[in-house]
Design a protein around this motif. Structure first.
Motif, PDB file in Angstrom:
ATOM      1  N   ALA A 196       0.928  -1.068  -0.053  1.00  0.00           N
ATOM      2  CA  ALA A 196       0.008  -0.192  -0.130  1.00  0.00           C
ATOM      3  C   ALA A 196       0.915   1.239   0.053  1.00  0.00           C
ATOM      4  CB  ALA A 196      -0.752  -0.243   1.034  1.00  0.00           C
ATOM      5  N   LEU A 197       0.011   2.172  -0.271  1.00  0.00           N
ATOM      6  CA  LEU A 197       0.672   3.668  -0.123  1.00  0.00           C
ATOM      7  C   LEU A 197       1.130   3.837   1.609  1.00  0.00           C
ATOM      8  CD1 LEU A 197       0.654   6.309  -1.798  1.00  0.00           C
ATOM      9  CD2 LEU A 197      -1.286   6.839  -0.798  1.00  0.00           C
ATOM     10  N   PHE A 198       2.207   4.524   1.583  1.00  0.00           N
ATOM     11  CA  PHE A 198       2.605   4.812   2.721  1.00  0.00           C
ATOM     12  C   PHE A 198       1.758   6.272   3.452  1.00  0.00           C
ATOM     13  CE2 PHE A 198       6.660   2.510   1.948  1.00  0.00           C
ATOM     14  CZ  PHE A 198       6.687   1.747   3.131  1.00  0.00           C
ATOM     15  N   ASN A 199       1.432   5.854   4.716  1.00  0.00           N
ATOM     16  CA  ASN A 199       0.852   7.003   5.231  1.00  0.00           C
ATOM     17  C   ASN A 199       1.429   8.389   4.908  1.00  0.00           C
ATOM     18  OD1 ASN A 199       2.663   6.270   7.017  1.00  0.00           O
ATOM     19  ND2 ASN A 199       1.385   6.759   8.719  1.00  0.00           N
ATOM     20  N   ASP A 248       3.345   9.465   2.806  1.00  0.00           N
ATOM     21  CA  ASP A 248       3.237   9.686   1.045  1.00  0.00           C
ATOM     22  C   ASP A 248       2.117  10.345   0.570  1.00  0.00           C
ATOM     23  OD1 ASP A 248       5.821   9.323   0.705  1.00  0.00           O
ATOM     24  OD2 ASP A 248       5.761   7.204  -0.264  1.00  0.00           O
ATOM     25  N   ALA A 249       1.081   9.632   1.307  1.00  0.00           N
ATOM     26  CA  ALA A 249      -0.288  10.452   0.789  1.00  0.00           C
ATOM     27  C   ALA A 249      -0.272  11.821   1.094  1.00  0.00           C
ATOM     28  CB  ALA A 249      -1.462   9.464   1.659  1.00  0.00           C
ATOM     29  N   PHE A 250      -1.012  12.391   0.007  1.00  0.00           N
ATOM     30  CA  PHE A 250      -1.151  14.004   0.014  1.00  0.00           C
ATOM     31  C   PHE A 250       0.117  14.600  -0.291  1.00  0.00           C
ATOM     32  CE2 PHE A 250      -4.635  12.326   2.807  1.00  0.00           C
ATOM     33  CZ  PHE A 250      -5.699  12.748   2.084  1.00  0.00           C
ATOM     34  N   ASN A 282     -15.302   5.864  -7.982  1.00  0.00           N
ATOM     35  CA  ASN A 282     -14.292   7.074  -8.128  1.00  0.00           C
ATOM     36  C   ASN A 282     -12.953   6.763  -7.439  1.00  0.00           C
ATOM     37  OD1 ASN A 282     -16.715   8.451  -8.859  1.00  0.00           O
ATOM     38  ND2 ASN A 282     -17.527   8.867  -7.007  1.00  0.00           N
ATOM     39  N   MET A 283     -12.482   5.618  -7.578  1.00  0.00           N
ATOM     40  CA  MET A 283     -11.232   5.230  -7.190  1.00  0.00           C
ATOM     41  C   MET A 283     -10.339   4.896  -8.210  1.00  0.00           C
ATOM     42  SD  MET A 283     -12.149   2.980  -4.144  1.00  0.00           S
ATOM     43  CE  MET A 283     -13.127   3.361  -2.764  1.00  0.00           C
ATOM     44  N   ARG A 321      -8.676  -2.315  -0.065  1.00  0.00           N
ATOM     45  CA  ARG A 321      -8.531  -0.722  -0.176  1.00  0.00           C
ATOM     46  C   ARG A 321      -7.009  -0.435  -0.482  1.00  0.00           C
ATOM     47  NH1 ARG A 321     -13.162   2.092   0.610  1.00  0.00           N
ATOM     48  NH2 ARG A 321     -14.914   0.449  -0.198  1.00  0.00           N
ATOM     49  N   ARG A 322      -6.108  -1.143  -0.140  1.00  0.00           N
ATOM     50  CA  ARG A 322      -4.670  -0.999   0.232  1.00  0.00           C
ATOM     51  C   ARG A 322      -4.178  -0.608  -1.470  1.00  0.00           C
ATOM     52  NH1 ARG A 322      -2.485  -4.365   4.739  1.00  0.00           N
ATOM     53  NH2 ARG A 322      -3.969  -5.894   3.366  1.00  0.00           N
ATOM     54  N   HIS A 349      -6.413   6.863  -2.749  1.00  0.00           N
ATOM     55  CA  HIS A 349      -6.741   6.652  -1.176  1.00  0.00           C
ATOM     56  C   HIS A 349      -8.158   7.349  -1.052  1.00  0.00           C
ATOM     57  CE1 HIS A 349      -4.437  10.499  -0.387  1.00  0.00           C
ATOM     58  NE2 HIS A 349      -3.786  10.072  -1.320  1.00  0.00           N
ATOM     59  N   VAL A 350      -7.992   8.283  -0.112  1.00  0.00           N
ATOM     60  CA  VAL A 350      -9.321   8.699   0.358  1.00  0.00           C
ATOM     61  C   VAL A 350      -9.864   9.966  -0.804  1.00  0.00           C
ATOM     62  CG1 VAL A 350      -9.067   8.339   2.631  1.00  0.00           C
ATOM     63  CG2 VAL A 350      -8.291  10.534   1.750  1.00  0.00           C
ATOM     64  N   ARG A 351      -9.084  10.240  -1.719  1.00  0.00           N
ATOM     65  CA  ARG A 351      -9.310  11.146  -2.741  1.00  0.00           C
ATOM     66  C   ARG A 351     -10.771  10.512  -3.683  1.00  0.00           C
ATOM     67  NH1 ARG A 351      -5.835  15.294  -2.843  1.00  0.00           N
ATOM     68  NH2 ARG A 351      -3.398  14.909  -2.332  1.00  0.00           N
ATOM     69  N   GLN A 352     -11.829  11.280  -3.916  1.00  0.00           N
ATOM     70  CA  GLN A 352     -12.685  10.884  -4.871  1.00  0.00           C
ATOM     71  C   GLN A 352     -12.425  11.272  -6.182  1.00  0.00           C
ATOM     72  OE1 GLN A 352     -16.856  10.832  -3.362  1.00  0.00           O
ATOM     73  NE2 GLN A 352     -15.901   8.684  -2.996  1.00  0.00           N
ATOM     74  N   ILE A 388     -15.915   5.890   0.874  1.00  0.00           N
ATOM     75  CA  ILE A 388     -14.361   6.044   0.974  1.00  0.00           C
ATOM     76  C   ILE A 388     -14.088   5.549   2.382  1.00  0.00           C
ATOM     77  CG2 ILE A 388     -12.792   7.676   1.567  1.00  0.00           C
ATOM     78  CD1 ILE A 388     -13.287   7.075  -1.528  1.00  0.00           C
ATOM     79  N   VAL A 394      -8.838   0.482   5.325  1.00  0.00           N
ATOM     80  CA  VAL A 394      -7.369   0.869   5.393  1.00  0.00           C
ATOM     81  C   VAL A 394      -6.833   1.056   4.211  1.00  0.00           C
ATOM     82  CG1 VAL A 394      -5.398   0.237   6.539  1.00  0.00           C
ATOM     83  CG2 VAL A 394      -7.622  -0.373   7.174  1.00  0.00           C
ATOM     84  N   TYR A 395      -6.325   2.309   3.892  1.00  0.00           N
ATOM     85  CA  TYR A 395      -5.422   2.664   2.592  1.00  0.00           C
ATOM     86  C   TYR A 395      -4.176   2.714   2.732  1.00  0.00           C
ATOM     87  CZ  TYR A 395     -10.099   4.007   0.932  1.00  0.00           C
ATOM     88  OH  TYR A 395     -11.503   4.245   0.703  1.00  0.00           O
ATOM     89  N   TYR A 396      -3.498   2.942   3.999  1.00  0.00           N
ATOM     90  CA  TYR A 396      -2.237   3.284   4.175  1.00  0.00           C
ATOM     91  C   TYR A 396      -1.368   2.059   4.841  1.00  0.00           C
ATOM     92  CZ  TYR A 396      -4.362   7.772   3.400  1.00  0.00           C
ATOM     93  OH  TYR A 396      -5.068   8.708   2.740  1.00  0.00           O
ATOM     94  N   GLN A 397      -0.316   2.129   4.466  1.00  0.00           N
ATOM     95  CA  GLN A 397       0.887   1.164   5.470  1.00  0.00           C
ATOM     96  C   GLN A 397       1.535   2.287   6.192  1.00  0.00           C
ATOM     97  OE1 GLN A 397       3.282  -0.133   2.081  1.00  0.00           O
ATOM     98  NE2 GLN A 397       4.193  -1.506   3.468  1.00  0.00           N
TER      99      GLN A 397
END
Lengths: 928, 251
Positions: free
Chosen positions: A21-24, A26-28, A799-800, A839-840, A845-848, B97, B144-147
């Motif tokens: 998954a994306l690293f927390n 790195d998101a945004f 929307n993902m 979802r990983r 991620h949380v963007r629509q 989401i 859960v989206y993130y690691q």
């Protein structure tokens, strides 16, 4: 193709990595998202001092915060509403009503009421009454007039149908208005015999209370608008300068407004006893106001050119009048004489008067829309915010690589030194180095800064200064988007998608068909912009139009449909840029290629092959689908820029399956709506030979959704939704090998592979997977050298945007048994038909990300990293590492920790060293 | 919540013309977690609910209760309704989401609506447990989206046994000589004697340990006297000779 066995090994090694998954952190940071809704139309825009709600031309209903310009909520109504056939009105203080023709059946009106504050739905209903024409609100209920001549009353809380009134035949509906004094709805109708008039319908009984009441004898009235509940305005095409007014209360004429000059558009608004008419002159560059008193009879109070300079006026619908000049905004009170309320206030980035498309005002602020789909919200203090909605539905997009820092100057120097005499070259080099010393302090400062921050991938600070300098890792590129209104937008991938430059109306009115990057080596890069009527513009990377030419070979009445960018035919040659025209012509833009070109395109539900030689194109083959019921759904060929580093796949027993690497491979998918089935065909696009076909009969495929397909190195992945056997989205992978026999490679014995030699058909292995979500777009990642794994990027209807490792969709996964040790070495897992909804794998991620149409991938300078960009409605950008970031230090690498450890060790050695020495000496001397 | 949907249902019955209305709501009670009382979930307006078969695609949004109801609970988004659904078997999904919802099977029949849980990856005829109608959807968990990247942690460092051992050794290097100094000289001598008996002389000083001769199986006494002596063994004789040598060098 195979450079060395090392690369083969490397690709094998890269197999072992799995996607995570994306690293927390790195998101945004590495991604950005620009939510959008698309162009706005003033009639589907509700503006008040505290709210702004719009139904865009792309059928997205959104509430915008008037303070910040951000979206409070967005609902994509594409499934239920055709925006061009829609009416948006306020039902009460807190809710808005959308009535729109349904895209699935234009005879059905879909009506939905949303709470403006939170986007919650209050009720919705579908009525078979034709497309909506007008909605009016009376005694809290909604009255919808539709094209079938039906007026319905819907209860405001439940949407329940109270009654339905059908217009008598011969009258076509034009508008509806609630006339409070009559407690009736006036339906404005026109009839060929009787002209323009209205019929009143009682709001309680739903029965007509009057016969046709004539307002004008001529039915051809245009611009029929309800100014206020009982006042109607219209003009006659023969006399556009006189705007007639009629009463919907008694049918009497309320007078005529005579425009003092010829106009291109006008707007009327009535408030109390005042009627304001704002006009825009026919050249669109200025406007004027005519203010009237309504009662007892229409009387002109004022014809104002409030200021001497060119201005455009807009009324708020109540007491205010707003004035726009070039870069200023002012407000007046509609008293006699006009009293200035504020301004003129300087407004930055206000569109020029001639490019203003509409102005919509509340009592305190205005939304200005320009013809390039940019919207500015202004109030008495100036610009509050601006939104650029021009990138919605972009017609073309392009990644532009930027130069590395200092590359430009260094190239010339190095070239000089290579060719000059040794002494001269040495002197030149020495002087260059001395010159470079000037930059040493700055370099040292930046080095220390970077060393302290440890941030090497961040954007260098020179960004603001130069548009064309990239970063060390190639994460910074420009994305060029061609807007549907003929403009260009350049976005910076590194700075959160900030707009670097824009050019509007590049081809002076021509829609843009395609973009291509032209690399002229030392002369730099430029962007070729091709318009549908043959105009070709060359735009520099910094956003200046260098030249505009015209494709002179384009036939009269012909139109450019599609642009084709072909890889260089040989060494020292450039990419060939060419276009297909509507008449089937193939025109090369720029230099003619030296070798014949093999082309293919979809024409009338068939795939046709062509050969282009010596300036003319000849048809070579036609591939038709098995039955006439089949419709081509999608087509995919391999990205010509995608490179393969390994020609085979090494199996666990060290034998090799050779990949079928045919640059002319073309995947065509088709659906048959009559039998609800889908099919896939693999063709050789040069010879037209059918290499493989697969049919999904009896699966009850959703043929409206169609089949999505993408082609990678030697594989094809396609997806479709079907009911049988397991209901859901199916993702099918086809892996193509030269032969099913290990180590057999016929393409080597043939010497040079050719589409026209009767080679054995590829060995196709396939597996199908059940995917938990519906896929709307498929794409494949492309790294710089092709060593990194390829991942599939899919946009979902939720929307993902998700990233799926191709390794997961491997047709060699063992079915119904655990993998043997050899297969494990190959990196194969046991076949599981269901891909779990993890979802990983969602890179957005949380963007629509709404309305994704196209996903594009471009390599960074780092082999591990691929840049992913999606557009359609929203813009979304991120970077992915399909084989993990193997060539870059991970963020968890802590420079401070490393330095401290080394220092601590040093201190330790210093401390312990004397002790050990002393002890040794003591030991040797034997003293204790 | 139940009452509300029942009222809506009653309204639907009156409105139904040619097709059916499928109603339901998202349960705002959080997923059960021990005895902890969690706040009610609030659902975002961006949530979309879809109902799909191969021929039909319905999408709707969460409903807001009419604003006239004054309690703050009423403004919560939770209910939904699909209008004009024709007969058939549908897949119901919630695009959210934040939370993950189960996928349901909704069979719209002539007289009734049946709702079942689904088993993803199975034949559509394999239905799960029957669910109540109006559709009641409860989130099964948070998405859960993130690691989480494991950063540097001092506490974690000290949990490492290697580090603890090395730190202990380091401390001992400093502390042991001090202890020896404080020892009674006779006791020390006793100890040294004990050590010399139990430990082979070559192993007592690892600094000058002659690996080659040790591996060759040579005992320290039989190997070259010089090296054995140089190895400053703490055996009585060894130390004597070493002292002698050193003295002789001094002269």
């Amino acid at each position: 193709m195979l450079r060395s066995p090392v690369l083969l090994l490397l690709s094998l090694v890269s197999f072992v990595c799995t996607a995570v998954a994306l690293f927390n952190d790195d998101a945004f940071v590495i991604d950005w998202h620009k939510p959008a809704i698309g162009s706005l139309t003033p009639s589907r825009l509700l503006l008040s001092p505290t709210s702004l709600t719009a139904l865009s031309d792309s059928a997205i209903l959104a509430a915008i915060d008037p303070l910040s310009g951000d979206f409070l909520w967005r609902h994509s109504l594409t499934h239920s509403a055709i925006a061009q056939d829609a009416v948006l009105t306020r039902l009460d203080d807190s809710s808005v009503l959308v009535a729109a023709a349904s895209p699935t059946d234009p005879a059905i009106t879909h009506i939905a009421v949303f709470v403006e504050l939170n986007g919650g739905l209050l009720w919705e209903s579908n009525l078979a009454i034709g497309a909506p024409i007008s909605v009016t609100v009376g005694s809290r209920d909604a009255f919808v007039l539709a094209s079938d001549g039906v007026l319905v009353r819907l209860r405001h809380l439940s949407g329940r149908l109270s009654w339905q009134y059908q217009l008598p035949t011969g009258y076509s509906p034009v508008a509806a208005s609630y006339v409070e004094s009559l407690s009736a709805i006036a339906i404005v109708v026109r009839s060929q015999q009787s002209g323009l008039g209205y019929i009143t319908v009682d709001i309680n009984s739903g029965e007509s209370t009057s016969d046709f009441i004539r307002l004008d004898t001529l039915p051809a009235a245009v611009g029929v608008t309800v100014v206020s509940s009982d006042l109607l305005a219209w003009t006659l095409p023969a006399a556009p300068d006189s705007i007639k007014l009629g009463s919907l209360f008694d049918g009497s004429s309320k007078g005529v407004i005579s425009a003092s000059k010829s106009y291109s558009s006008y707007e009327l608004s009535a408030h109390g006893n005042t009627l304001t008419a704002t006009f825009v002159s026919s050249d669109g560059k200025s406007g004027w106001v005519q203010v009237y008193k309504l009662n007892p009879s229409l009387e002109l109070i004022k014809t104002s050119e409030v200021s001497a300079t060119a201005s455009i006026y807009a009324s708020s619908g109540s007491d205010e009048l707003f004035e726009f000049q070039d870069a200023t905004f002012g407000g007046f009170s509609l008293s006699d004489p006009l009293v200035r309320l504020f301004g003129p206030t300087d407004v930055e980035d206000l569109p020029s008067l001639s490019s203003i498309e509409f102005v919509k005002c509340s009592s305190s602020a205005c939304l200005v829309g320009d013809i390039y789909s940019e919207y500015t919200y202004v109030n008495s203090t100036g610009k509050v915010w601006a939104r650029d909605e021009s990138t919605v539905g972009a017609t073309a997009s392009l990644f532009v690589d930027l130069e590395e820092e200092g590359e430009e100057s260094a190239i010339g120097d190095v070239l000089f030194e290579e060719h000059a005499s040794p002494v001269e070259a040495y002197v030149h080099r020495l002087s260059r180095h001395i010159r470079a010393l000037n930059d040493l302090p700055a370099y040292l400062v930046s080095f220390v800064k970077r060393f302290i921050s440890g941030n090497y991938d961040a954007a260098p600070e020179t960004y603001s200064g130069s548009v064309t300098i990239g970063d060390t890792f190639g994460f910074r590129k420009l994305i060029i988007l061609a807007t549907p209104r003929g403009g260009l937008r350049a976005l910076d991938t590194a700075n959160g998608g900030a707009r670097v430059w824009k050019v509007d109306n590049v081809l002076s009115g021509e829609p843009i068909v395609g973009l291509a990057l032209e690399d002229r080596g030392a002369a730099g890069k430029s962007i070729k912009v091709i318009g549908s009527f043959g105009k070709v513009a060359t735009v520099s990377v910094t956003g200046t139009v260098v030249e505009i030419s015209k494709l002179d070979r384009l036939g009269l009445g012909d139109k450019i449909e599609k642009i084709v960018s072909l890889p260089p035919a040989g060494e020292d040659e450039q990419e060939t840029l060419a276009v297909w025209t509507a008449h089937g012509e193939f025109l090369v833009v720029g230099t003619e290629p030296s070798k014949p070109l093999f082309l293919s395109k979809v024409v009338d539900n068939t795939v046709k092959g062509y050969i282009y030689e010596k300036g003319s194109v000849t048809e070579t083959y036609t591939f038709s689908l098995p039955t006439a019921n089949y419709k081509i759904s999608s087509v995919s060929a391999r990205d010509p820029k995608d490179v393969s580093v390994s020609i085979g796949r090494v199996l666990g027993d060290r034998s090799v399956l050779y990949k079928y690497l045919n640059p002319h491979l073309l995947a065509v998918t088709a659906v048959d709506p009559s039998t609800s089935s889908a099919a896939v065909f693999l063709l050789d696009s040069a010879s037209g030979r059918l290499l493989y076909s697969g049919f999904h009969d009896g699966e009850v495929v959703d043929t409206d959704a169609g089949v999505k397909v993408v082609m990678g190195e030697n594989w094809v992945v396609y997806s479709y939704w079907s009911e049988k056997v397991a209901r859901g989205e199916k993702l099918v992978v086809l892996d193509l090998y030269e032969s099913d026999i290990k180590d057999e490679r016929w393409s080597k014995s043939l010497g040079n592979f050719s589409s026209f030699v009767n080679t054995p058909a590829p060995y196709v292995q396939s597996q199908a997977y059940l995917f938990p979500n519906h896929i709307t777009t498929l794409a494949v990642t492309r790294s710089r050298f092709g060593i990194t794994n390829r991942d599939i990027i899919a946009a979902l209807d939720t929307n993902m945007i998700v990233e799926l490792p191709k390794r997961l969709l491997d047709a060699r996964r063992p079915v119904n048994r655990d993998p043997s040790n050899e297969e494990k070495e190959e990196g194969l897992m046991r076949y599981e038909p269901l891909i779990i909804d993890d979802r990983r794998s969602v890179i957005s991620h949380v963007r629509q990300v709404i309305g994704t149409q196209v996903v594009e991938c471009a390599p960074a300078l780092l082999e591990s990293t691929v840049l992913v960009f999606s557009h359609g409605v929203d813009l979304f950008f991120t970077r992915v590492t399909p084989s993990q970031p193997f060539d870059v230090l991970s963020k968890s690498f802590n420079k401070g920790q490393l330095v401290t450890t080394i220092l601590a060790l040093g201190v330790g050695v210093r401390l312990v060293g004397p002790m050990v020495r002393r002890k040794q000496i003591k030991a040797r001397w034997g003293s204790s | 919540m139940h009452l509300q949907s029942l009222i809506l249902l009653a309204a639907a019955a009156a409105q139904t013309v040619s097709a059916y209305t499928v109603r339901g709501f998202l349960d705002p009670t959080p997923p059960s977690s021990s005895s902890q009382i969690l706040p009610k979930l609030s659902y975002a307006p961006s949530i979309e609910i879809t109902l799909r078969s191969s021929t039909a695609y319905h999408k709707t949004f969460l409903q807001s209760a009419p604003v006239s109801a004054s309690s703050s609970d009423a403004e919560q988004l939770s209910g939904f309704a699909f209008v004009n659904v024709s007969e058939g078997s549908y897949q119901l999904r919630v695009n959210c989401i934040e939370h993950i919802f189960p996928v349901l099977r909704v069979d719209v029949g002539e007289n009734e609506v049946e709702v079942f849980l689904t088993h993803p990856g199975n034949d559509w005829t394999v239905t799960g447990a029957r669910q109540p109608y109006p559709v009641e959807l409860k989130p099964v968990g948070k998405a859960v989206y993130y690691q989480v990247r494991e950063g540097f942690n001092v506490l974690k460092l000290f949990k490492n046994p290697m580090l603890i051992i090395s730190l202990f050794t380091l401390v001992m290097v400093f502390v042991l000589p001090k202890m020896m100094e404080n020892m009674d000289p006779e006791q020390l001598k006793e100890l040294q004697e004990q050590q010399s008996k139990s430990v082979p002389p070559t192993l007592t000083n690892p600094m000058n340990f002659d690996m080659a001769s040790y591996l060759a199986g040579k005992s320290s006494s039989s190997s070259s006297g010089e090296s054995a002596a140089g190895a400053s063994s703490s055996s009585a004789s060894g130390s004597e000779s070493a002292k002698g040598q050193a003295r002789s060098r001094k002269h």
